[in-house]
Design an enzyme around this catalytic site. Structure first.
Site, PDB file in Angstrom:
ATOM      1  N   ARG A   1       3.462  -8.503 106.671  1.00 56.02           N
ATOM      2  CA  ARG A   1       4.614  -9.399 106.591  1.00 56.02           C
ATOM      3  C   ARG A   1       5.717  -9.191 105.488  1.00 56.02           C
ATOM      4  O   ARG A   1       5.424  -8.901 104.340  1.00 56.02           O
ATOM      5  CB  ARG A   1       3.822 -10.835 105.950  1.00 56.02           C
ATOM      6  CG  ARG A   1       4.315 -12.266 105.772  1.00 56.02           C
ATOM      7  CD  ARG A   1       3.671 -13.059 104.931  1.00 56.02           C
ATOM      8  NE  ARG A   1       3.950 -12.791 103.519  1.00 56.02           N
ATOM      9  CZ  ARG A   1       3.267 -13.161 102.501  1.00 56.02           C
ATOM     10  NH1 ARG A   1       2.105 -13.461 102.868  1.00 56.02           N
ATOM     11  NH2 ARG A   1       3.362 -12.754 101.379  1.00 56.02           N
TER      12      ARG A   1
ATOM     13  N   HIS B   1       5.360 -15.339 101.838  1.00 57.30           N
ATOM     14  CA  HIS B   1       4.496 -16.353 102.837  1.00 57.30           C
ATOM     15  C   HIS B   1       5.263 -17.321 103.649  1.00 57.30           C
ATOM     16  O   HIS B   1       5.059 -17.508 104.722  1.00 57.30           O
ATOM     17  CB  HIS B   1       3.312 -16.826 102.013  1.00 57.30           C
ATOM     18  CG  HIS B   1       2.492 -17.704 102.586  1.00 57.30           C
ATOM     19  ND1 HIS B   1       1.502 -17.284 103.788  1.00 57.30           N
ATOM     20  CD2 HIS B   1       2.230 -19.074 102.570  1.00 57.30           C
ATOM     21  CE1 HIS B   1       0.898 -18.513 104.230  1.00 57.30           C
ATOM     22  NE2 HIS B   1       1.352 -19.354 103.622  1.00 57.30           N
TER      23      HIS B   1
ATOM     24  N   TYR C   1       3.435 -10.643  93.491  1.00 58.68           N
ATOM     25  CA  TYR C   1       2.242 -10.043  93.849  1.00 58.68           C
ATOM     26  C   TYR C   1       2.462  -8.679  94.628  1.00 58.68           C
ATOM     27  O   TYR C   1       1.412  -8.024  94.979  1.00 58.68           O
ATOM     28  CB  TYR C   1       1.331 -10.937  94.435  1.00 58.68           C
ATOM     29  CG  TYR C   1       1.640 -11.561  95.579  1.00 58.68           C
ATOM     30  CD1 TYR C   1       1.799 -11.101  96.802  1.00 58.68           C
ATOM     31  CD2 TYR C   1       2.324 -12.894  95.693  1.00 58.68           C
ATOM     32  CE1 TYR C   1       2.261 -11.587  98.086  1.00 58.68           C
ATOM     33  CE2 TYR C   1       2.810 -13.472  96.733  1.00 58.68           C
ATOM     34  CZ  TYR C   1       2.769 -13.093  97.784  1.00 58.68           C
ATOM     35  OH  TYR C   1       3.426 -13.618  98.936  1.00 58.68           O
TER      36      TYR C   1
END
Length: 349
Positions: A250, A254, A263
């Site tokens: 990805r 998100h 992160y």
């Protein structure tokens, strides 16, 4: 099982894989490329529209186009697809207009139109709740004697949900014509894949349910096509479900509400950028003599037209009436919901 099936290497050259075919007709190779490029461009347009305040939210599929288009392409139009919320490439293959998808992200009460007419279930925002639905639909087709199958599109995070376990177990016991297609994009929001499971791979879980499990390079569109075609043939033959783990990434956060820099590292992004599915496939087609300047011009023209149509449908469109949220829960609205609707309208006023 550990080594993903790969037909095109990261540099765009054919691999030594001999079990699966890669000699698709030129028109199919071109069609796949066109869908890859248009999906990527529309995805960028969706993100831009959200940033401009035209959409409430959006979940990008950038980096996962090959995994999605490759999986949807070999299926029949009568095969039912059960998507999560990131399957723009799947919707493009099924011919669902981007404007209908925009209605989902604008918060329209109907959650987007034209899905079911294309044998595609509505987008499922809750994680994995659609997996049992896919199995139920497959069992219904089985009992009706229909020559069709269902595909549940899941993320790696969805495999940690009880719904997925129940769906896989039931599908295997009933030998339902269902494929569980898991896009392992390495992150379930901010939780890395290494924290999602203790098994060597997600595909290893399949043996516990009594079904085949296979890993595929999710950035290799021809490999995804071949593996899904095999699983579909197995389901139609009455041999039951298959679990496919597509290894992809990805590239965007998100959703547009997420800050992935908290992160993920730039080095990780750079590593996966080098495995870009479109660049890889473009090189493969060029070397095969299929990619031409005329084809590129045609693809870009279609992309520009569809992006313009999307913007025309979304920009300055009237906002959905929030009151409609209460109108379609029951055939007749309950006194409690009526009171809540009145309270919400009063607060907004």
């Amino acid at each position: 099982m550990d080594q993903p099936v790969q037909l095109i290497g990261p540099d765009g050259t054919p691999t030594a894989e001999s079990r699966y075919r890669r000699d698709l007709p030129p028109e199919t190779l071109v069609w796949l490329y066109e869908n890859l490029v248009v999906t990527r461009d529309l995805d960028i347009e969706f993100v831009n529209l959200q940033r401009q305040g035209e959409l409430a939210l959006y979940a990008s599929c950038r980096g996962q186009e090959a995994a999605q288009i490759g999986a949807a392409a070999p299926l029949r139009k009568t095969d039912w697809l059960f998507p999560q919320f990131r399957e723009l490439g799947v919707f493009m293959v099924r011919g669902i207009a981007p404007a209908q998808l925009a209605a989902v992200w604008r918060g329209a009460w109907h959650g987007g139109l034209d899905f079911t007419s294309r044998c595609c279930a509505p987008i499922a925002i809750p994680i994995a709740t659609h997996a049992p639905h896919a199995v139920g639909a497959a069992m219904a087709a089985q009992r009706l004697g229909e020559d069709s199958l269902t595909v549940a599109f899941l993320g790696d995070g969805a495999t940690s949900e009880g719904d997925t376990h129940e769906a896989m177990n039931l599908a295997a016991v009933e030998k339902a014509p269902c494929v569980f297609y898991i896009q392992n994009n390495q992150w379930a929001i901010s939780v890395p894949a290494s924290r999602q499971y203790a098994a060597p791979t997600i595909a290893h879980r399949a043996i516990g349910y009594g079904m085949p499990g296979i890993r595929v390079d999710g950035n290799d569109i021809l490999a995804c096509y071949a593996v899904m075609a095999e699983a579909a043939e197995r389901a139609r033959a009455g041999d039951g479900p298959t679990l496919i783990e597509a290894i992809t990434y990805r590239m965007e956060p998100h959703t547009t509400s997420d800050d992935a820099t908290r992160y993920r590292t730039p080095a990780e992004l750079a590593e996966w950028s080098a495995r870009d599915p479109i660049s890889r496939y473009r090189t493969y087609l060029h070397d095969a003599g299929v990619l031409t300047e005329r084809l590129e011009e045609r693809v870009q023209a279609r992309s520009a037209r569809m992006r313009a149509e999307l913007r025309d449908a979304v920009v300055d469109a009237p906002d959905p009436d929030v009151g409609e949220l209460f109108d379609h829960v029951y055939a007749e609205i309950t006194p409690e919901l009526s009171a809540q609707r009145a309270q919400l309208r009063a607060e907004l006023a």
